[in-house]
Design an enzyme around this catalytic site. Structure first.
Site, short mmCIF file in Angstrom:
data_model
loop_
_atom_site.label_atom_id
_atom_site.label_comp_id
_atom_site.label_asym_id
_atom_site.label_seq_id
_atom_site.Cartn_x
_atom_site.Cartn_y
_atom_site.Cartn_z
N LYS A 1 33.14 -11.63 -0.83
CA LYS A 1 32.32 -12.01 -1.99
C LYS A 1 32.22 -13.54 -2.10
O LYS A 1 33.25 -14.22 -2.03
CB LYS A 1 32.95 -11.42 -3.25
CG LYS A 1 32.14 -11.66 -4.49
CD LYS A 1 32.80 -11.06 -5.72
CE LYS A 1 32.10 -11.55 -6.96
NZ LYS A 1 32.83 -11.20 -8.17
N PHE B 1 -0.17 0.22 2.88
CA PHE B 1 -0.34 -0.14 1.47
C PHE B 1 -0.27 -1.66 1.38
O PHE B 1 0.51 -2.27 2.10
CB PHE B 1 0.77 0.47 0.61
CG PHE B 1 0.53 1.91 0.23
CD1 PHE B 1 0.54 2.90 1.19
CD2 PHE B 1 0.30 2.25 -1.09
CE1 PHE B 1 0.31 4.21 0.85
CE2 PHE B 1 0.07 3.57 -1.45
CZ PHE B 1 0.07 4.55 -0.48
N ASP C 1 10.50 -8.77 3.43
CA ASP C 1 10.01 -9.55 4.57
C ASP C 1 11.10 -10.40 5.19
O ASP C 1 11.01 -10.79 6.35
CB ASP C 1 8.83 -10.43 4.13
CG ASP C 1 7.60 -9.58 3.83
OD1 ASP C 1 7.30 -8.69 4.64
OD2 ASP C 1 6.97 -9.80 2.77
N LYS D 1 -2.98 -5.19 11.48
CA LYS D 1 -1.93 -4.22 11.80
C LYS D 1 -2.50 -2.98 12.49
O LYS D 1 -1.78 -1.98 12.66
CB LYS D 1 -1.15 -3.85 10.53
CG LYS D 1 -0.46 -5.07 9.87
CD LYS D 1 0.57 -4.67 8.82
CE LYS D 1 1.14 -5.91 8.15
NZ LYS D 1 2.34 -5.66 7.35
N LYS E 1 -4.99 -7.11 6.45
CA LYS E 1 -3.87 -6.28 6.93
C LYS E 1 -4.39 -5.06 7.71
O LYS E 1 -3.79 -4.64 8.70
CB LYS E 1 -2.99 -5.83 5.76
CG LYS E 1 -2.11 -6.96 5.22
CD LYS E 1 -1.35 -6.57 3.96
CE LYS E 1 -0.71 -7.81 3.36
NZ LYS E 1 -0.19 -7.64 2.02
N ASN F 1 13.58 -5.55 -4.26
CA ASN F 1 12.34 -5.73 -5.02
C ASN F 1 12.19 -4.60 -6.03
O ASN F 1 13.06 -3.74 -6.14
CB ASN F 1 11.14 -5.83 -4.08
CG ASN F 1 10.98 -4.57 -3.25
OD1 ASN F 1 10.77 -3.50 -3.79
ND2 ASN F 1 11.12 -4.70 -1.93
O1 PMT Z 1 7.72 2.43 -5.40
P1 PMT Z 1 6.85 2.30 -6.64
O2 PMT Z 1 7.58 1.70 -7.80
O3 PMT Z 1 6.17 3.59 -6.97
O4 PMT Z 1 5.70 1.25 -6.29
C1 PMT Z 1 4.76 1.56 -5.31
C2 PMT Z 1 4.36 0.32 -4.49
C3 PMT Z 1 3.66 -0.69 -5.38
C4 PMT Z 1 5.60 -0.29 -3.85
C5 PMT Z 1 3.42 0.86 -3.34
O5 PMT Z 1 2.32 1.49 -3.90
C6 PMT Z 1 2.94 -0.26 -2.44
O6 PMT Z 1 1.96 -0.93 -2.70
N1 PMT Z 1 3.65 -0.44 -1.30
C7 PMT Z 1 3.47 -1.55 -0.36
C8 PMT Z 1 4.12 -2.77 -0.89
C9 PMT Z 1 4.16 -3.91 0.10
O7 PMT Z 1 5.24 -4.25 0.50
O8 PMT Z 1 3.04 -4.40 0.50
P2 PMT Z 1 2.92 -5.58 1.62
O9 PMT Z 1 1.59 -6.12 1.41
O10 PMT Z 1 4.10 -6.51 1.55
O11 PMT Z 1 3.01 -4.81 3.00
C10 PMT Z 1 1.86 -4.24 3.62
C11 PMT Z 1 2.24 -3.01 4.40
O12 PMT Z 1 3.12 -3.38 5.48
C12 PMT Z 1 2.97 -1.97 3.60
O13 PMT Z 1 2.49 -0.69 3.99
C13 PMT Z 1 4.42 -2.15 3.99
O14 PMT Z 1 5.15 -0.90 3.94
C14 PMT Z 1 4.33 -2.67 5.41
N2 PMT Z 1 5.42 -3.56 5.80
C15 PMT Z 1 5.60 -4.77 5.19
C16 PMT Z 1 6.61 -5.62 5.61
C17 PMT Z 1 7.45 -5.21 6.67
N3 PMT Z 1 8.43 -6.00 7.08
N4 PMT Z 1 7.26 -4.03 7.26
C18 PMT Z 1 6.26 -3.19 6.86
O15 PMT Z 1 6.09 -2.10 7.39
#
Ligand code: PMT
Length: 399
Positions: free
Chosen positions: A291, A325, A281, A343, A339, A212
Site C-alpha cells: 500500500k 460503442f 485506455d 477499428k 472509430k 470508470n
Molecule cells: O455500463 P453502463 O453503466 O450501462 O454504461 C454503458 C456505457 C456508457 C459504458 C456503454 O453504453 C458504452 O458506451 N460503452 C463504450 C464506452 C467506451 O469506452 O467507449 P470508447 O469510445 O472509449 O471506446 C470505443 C469502443 O472501443 C468501445 O466499444 C470499447 O469497448 C472499445 N475499447 C476501448 C478501449 C480499449 N482499450 N479497448 C476497447 O475494446
C-alpha cells in the site's frame, strides 16, 4: 416498460405453501411490466394469502373456489386456460406437482393445468426433505419430459427452520423465465454472441485502482436480450455490482489486459460481438506491491496504454459482425464514424452520455447506430433492455 410483457396475459397459479405471500410481489411486478394477470388459487393457498390482496394487485377477480360459481365452473377453467399466453404456478407444492405429473384434475388449478395449451412453468417450493424425495424428483422429471418448464428452488433457511433446497426461486428468476417464453422472436438461434460489459479496474497498489463509471447495465441487457432471442452468449464482464443475466456464460475479468485475453480467446467462436465495456485506455506502469503510504508531497503515477481490444478484433476479423460503442459527450457523429472506420467495425453505437438520464449507470440509454453500409438509425431514450433489442433488430438485418 419491457415490451416482452406488454399486453400479455399471464395466468398465475398459487398453491398452498408459506411462499404464497411472494406471489403478491410477482403479481405486482408483472402488472408494472405491462402484462394482464389473472390468479387461480388452491383452497389451501387462500389460507396463506388472502385473495383480496391478489385481486387488488392484479385488478382482476381471483379464482379460488371450485364452486365459486357452480353453474360456470365447467367453463371457468377452459376460459382461463384459453386466456393465458403463459401459465406460471408459483409456489408449486409437492401436491400440485404430483397431480400435474399424473394428470389428476380435482380442483380449479389442477383442471386448468390440464386444460391449457399455454406454456406452463412450475416454481416448486417446499421443505428440503420433501423436495429431495424420489417421488417428487420423479414427478418433476416427468413434468420436464412433458414439456413443462421447471424453475428450480433456491437454497436457504426455510420457514420450517430447516436449511437447504426448497425456497421458492427469486421473483427475478421467475420473471426471466416468463420473459424468455413471451419473447416471440427467436431470431438468434444457432448464433454464438460475445458481449463485453462493465468497467475494467487497473491496479495501483493492493487497495487502490483506477476505474470508470460503467455499471455493466448496458452490456448485461444486450447479453440477456441475445439469450432470450435464442443465442449462445459469452459475457465478458469487468467488476460490477449488478446480477448477471441468467442463461449466459459468464467470464469475469478485472483489468483491460484480462479482458483482452478472454475476449480474444472467445473471438474465433463468435458470430457477433457487442463491445459495450468501458475499457480503461491506460494502466499504471508500475503497480506497487505494498500500500502506498501518504505523505505531504504530491505523487505521480505513470500510466501506459492498454491494448485496444476492439482494434485487434477489427484487425483480425473474419466472419464476425463487430458492433462497437462510443461513449461521447460532444461531436457524436464525427467521433463515432472515425472509430467505425479506424477499428474496421460493422456498426458503432454513438452513445450520448452528456446527460445523466442516459449512458453510464442509468437504466436508460439513447444514441445513434451507424452501419458501415451508410445506414443510420436514431434510437431515442428508452429502458436499456428495450434499447438492447432495438440494436439487435438492426444488426440482425445485416446477417
Ligand atoms: O455500463 P453502463 O453503466 O450501462 O454504461 C454503458 C456505457 C456508457 C459504458 C456503454 O453504453 C458504452 O458506451 N460503452 C463504450 C464506452 C467506451 O469506452 O467507449 P470508447 O469510445 O472509449 O471506446 C470505443 C469502443 O472501443 C468501445 O466499444 C470499447 O469497448 C472499445 N475499447 C476501448 C478501449 C480499449 N482499450 N479497448 C476497447 O475494446
Amino acid at each position: 416498460m419491457n415490451s416482452s410483457f406488454t399486453g400479455k396475459n399471464i395466468l398465475l397459479g398459487i398453491s398452498g405453501g408459506i411462499a404464497a405471500y411472494k406471489a403478491a410481489d410477482l403479481t405486482s411486478r408483472l402488472i408494472k411490466l405491462g402484462s394482464n394477470v389473472k390468479v387461480v388459487m388452491t383452497k389451501n393457498a387462500t389460507r396463506f394469502i388472502h385473495p383480496l390482496t391478489l385481486e387488488s394487485l392484479s385488478g382482476n377477480q381471483v379464482y379460488h373456489d371450485t364452486f365459486q360459481s357452480t353453474e360456470r365452473y365447467d367453463i371457468e377453467h377452459i376460459a382461463l386456460a384459453k386466456w393465458a399466453d403463459v401459465f406460471v404456478i408459483a409456489p408449486a407444492t409437492a401436491n400440485v406437482i404430483g397431480k400435474a405429473a399424473c394428470g389428476i384434475a380435482d380442483d380449479l388449478l389442477s383442471t386448468t393445468i390440464l386444460a391449457t395449451e399455454a406454456k406452463t412453468i412450475f416454481a416448486p417450493a417446499m421443505n428440503t426433505v420433501m423436495y429431495q424425495k424420489r417421488v417428487v424428483q420423479d414427478n418433476l422429471k416427468k413434468l420436464e419430459d412433458f414439456g413443462y418448464v421447471i424453475i428450480p428452488p433456491g437454497k436457504g433457511r426455510l420457514a420450517c427452520g430447516d436449511w437447504g433446497e426448497g425456497k421458492l426461486a427469486d421473483v427475478d428468476d421467475i420473471i426471466s423465465a416468463l420473459e424468455e417464453i413471451l419473447w416471440e422472436k427467436k431470431d438468434l438461434v444457432g448464433k454464438r454472441i460475445l458481449v463485453t460489459a462493465g468497467p475494467t479496474n487497473e491496479t495501483i497498489d493492493p487497495v487502490r485502482f483506477i476505474s470508470n463509471r460503467s455499471s455493466g447495465k448496458m452490456g448485461y441487457a444486450i447479453a440477456k436480450a441475445c439469450a432470450i432471442r435464442g443465442a449462445t452468449v459469452d459475457l465478458v464482464t469487468g467488476p460490477t455490482s449488478i446480477d448477471p443475466p441468467k442463461g449466459v456464460n459468464i467470464h469475469s475479468v478485472e483489468s483491460a489486459k484480462e479482458m483482452y485475453n478472454t475476449t480474444i480467446g472467445l473471438y474465433s467462436y463468435s458470430d457477433i460481438v457487442f463491445k459495450a465495456a468501458a475499457v480503461a485506455d491506460y494502466r499504471v506502469q508500475e503497480v506497487a506491491t505494498d500500500k502506498i503510504k501518504k505523505g505531504s508531497e504530491p505523487i505521480t503515477l505513470k500510466l501506459e496504454r492498454n491494448p485496444d481490444i476492439l482494434l485487434e478484433l477489427g484487425r483480425t476479423k473474419k466472419h464476425q459482425i463487430l458492433v462497437g460503442f462510443a461513449a461521447e459527450t460532444q461531436e457524436l457523429e464525427q467521433y463515432a464514424l472515425r472509430k467505425l472506420k479506424d477499428k474496421n467495425l460493422d456498426f458503432i453505437l454513438a452513445n450520448d452520455v452528456s446527460t445523466k438520464r442516459s449512458g453510464f449507470q442509468s437504466d436508460f440509454n439513447q444514441g445513434i447506430l451507424y452501419c458501415i453500409n451508410g445506414d443510420v438509425e436514431t434510437i431515442p431514450l428508452m429502458d436499456k433492455e428495450d434499447f438492447a433489442h432495438r440494436i439487435i433488430d438492426e444488426v440482425i438485418k445485416y446477417i
